[in-house]
Design a protein around this motif. Sequence first.
Motif, short mmCIF file in Angstrom:
data_model
loop_
_atom_site.label_atom_id
_atom_site.label_comp_id
_atom_site.label_asym_id
_atom_site.label_seq_id
_atom_site.Cartn_x
_atom_site.Cartn_y
_atom_site.Cartn_z
N GLY A 164 52.91 -13.19 68.64
CA GLY A 164 51.62 -13.85 68.68
C GLY A 164 50.68 -13.26 67.65
N LEU A 165 49.47 -13.77 67.62
CA LEU A 165 48.49 -13.31 66.64
C LEU A 165 47.75 -12.08 67.14
CD1 LEU A 165 48.89 -16.44 66.05
CD2 LEU A 165 46.71 -16.28 64.88
N PHE A 225 45.98 -15.31 59.03
CA PHE A 225 45.16 -16.48 59.32
C PHE A 225 43.68 -16.10 59.31
CE2 PHE A 225 48.32 -19.56 60.59
CZ PHE A 225 49.41 -18.77 60.98
N LEU A 247 38.13 -21.08 68.24
CA LEU A 247 38.48 -20.65 66.90
C LEU A 247 39.09 -21.80 66.12
CD1 LEU A 247 40.14 -17.13 67.31
CD2 LEU A 247 37.98 -17.65 66.21
N PHE A 250 41.23 -22.37 62.79
CA PHE A 250 42.06 -21.57 61.90
C PHE A 250 42.30 -22.26 60.56
CE2 PHE A 250 43.57 -18.01 64.39
CZ PHE A 250 43.36 -18.41 65.70
N GLY A 251 42.52 -21.44 59.54
CA GLY A 251 43.03 -21.93 58.28
C GLY A 251 44.54 -22.15 58.39
N GLN A 252 45.12 -22.57 57.27
CA GLN A 252 46.53 -22.95 57.27
C GLN A 252 47.48 -21.75 57.23
OE1 GLN A 252 44.08 -23.71 55.16
NE2 GLN A 252 44.38 -25.71 54.20
N TYR A 264 43.15 -20.03 76.86
CA TYR A 264 43.32 -21.10 75.89
C TYR A 264 44.80 -21.46 75.75
CZ TYR A 264 39.05 -18.69 74.25
OH TYR A 264 37.82 -18.07 74.16
N TYR A 305 46.94 -22.97 72.38
CA TYR A 305 46.96 -23.37 70.99
C TYR A 305 48.35 -23.90 70.66
CZ TYR A 305 42.53 -21.25 69.57
OH TYR A 305 41.19 -20.96 69.40
N GLN A 359 51.01 -24.44 67.44
CA GLN A 359 51.32 -24.11 66.04
C GLN A 359 52.46 -25.00 65.58
OE1 GLN A 359 52.91 -20.13 65.03
NE2 GLN A 359 51.43 -20.08 63.35
N LYS A 373 52.99 -23.93 60.41
CA LYS A 373 52.24 -22.76 60.86
C LYS A 373 50.76 -23.05 61.14
CE LYS A 373 55.50 -19.53 60.41
NZ LYS A 373 55.95 -18.64 61.49
N PHE A 374 50.38 -24.32 61.11
CA PHE A 374 48.98 -24.65 61.36
C PHE A 374 48.68 -24.53 62.85
CE2 PHE A 374 44.91 -26.07 60.43
CZ PHE A 374 44.55 -27.14 61.24
N LEU A 375 47.62 -23.78 63.16
CA LEU A 375 47.23 -23.52 64.55
C LEU A 375 46.05 -24.37 64.94
CD1 LEU A 375 47.32 -19.67 64.83
CD2 LEU A 375 48.13 -21.19 66.60
N ILE A 407 43.59 -25.57 68.41
CA ILE A 407 43.31 -25.40 69.83
C ILE A 407 43.58 -26.71 70.58
CG2 ILE A 407 40.87 -26.02 69.66
CD1 ILE A 407 40.39 -23.77 71.80
N GLU A 438 40.49 -30.75 73.34
CA GLU A 438 40.57 -31.41 72.05
C GLU A 438 41.34 -32.72 72.19
OE1 GLU A 438 39.21 -29.95 68.81
OE2 GLU A 438 38.07 -29.43 70.60
N PHE A 444 50.97 -21.31 71.97
CA PHE A 444 50.45 -19.97 72.24
C PHE A 444 49.36 -20.04 73.29
CE2 PHE A 444 52.43 -17.22 69.20
CZ PHE A 444 52.74 -18.03 68.12
N PHE A 496 46.50 -12.92 72.15
CA PHE A 496 47.50 -13.97 72.18
C PHE A 496 48.78 -13.51 72.86
CE2 PHE A 496 46.07 -17.54 69.55
CZ PHE A 496 44.95 -17.00 68.95
#
Lengths: 114, 114
Positions: A43-44, A90, A102, A104-106, B33, B35, B37, B41-43, B45, B58, B90, B105
């Motif tokens: 995980g992150l 990220f 949050l 996130f970017g790619q 939460y 999420y 992915q 790899k784009f995360l 929510i 969302e 996640f 996470f």
Amino acid sequence: AQSVTQLDSQVPVFEEAPVELRCNYSSSVSVYLFWYVQYPNQGLQLLLKYLSGSTLVKGINGFEAEFNKSQTSFHLRKPSVHISDTAEYFCAVSEIQGAQKLVFGQGTRLTINP
Amino acid sequence: DTAVSQTPKYLVTQMGNDKSIKCEQNLGHDTMYWYKQDSKKFLKIMFSYNNKELIINETVPNRFSPKSPDKAHLNLHINSLELGDSAVYFCASSQTQGARVKLFFGSGTQLSVL
């Protein structure tokens, strides 16, 4: 609404070299800024965050980032990388007010070569 | 002890099936939460619960239904699975007060729909 752009999808560097991972954001309201790291099959984890105060923030594992409001950037740097820094990084933003969400970017894949 | 734990770690299933992913946190946090992915790899929510109350929802198909029996648990149930649901999911948690928006996470659930 907020958005985050990480300008490089992949960054290969040699061990002990410096690295910069770029992040730009867009938001109509004030935001908090974050960098998270994702090691393979994990995980992150939070690397560092900017909430207020000094624009240069230091995080774990020798990473630091600088908040630049005029350029809406929050680039991540490390002066000397190690093999163990190989991971996905990220950048993320969150509104200061409102729900804790949050965006996130790619992601940027950092690969350290010996 | 793992702070945020998800089960199962891997889930392989056929299209049309119904499946659940469980998440538990032992950090005493009040917000959890989910999420998603994707393969790039784009995360993004999906949902957030604060003290068992849904606060973020969302644009997610209503085949996805989160359930929070108590503050320490947030499960994700998915009906009529589709190929496009294949992703890593996640779970995360945070505390509203104090270290705002620092998310912890889980290690992810890799869902493969065949």
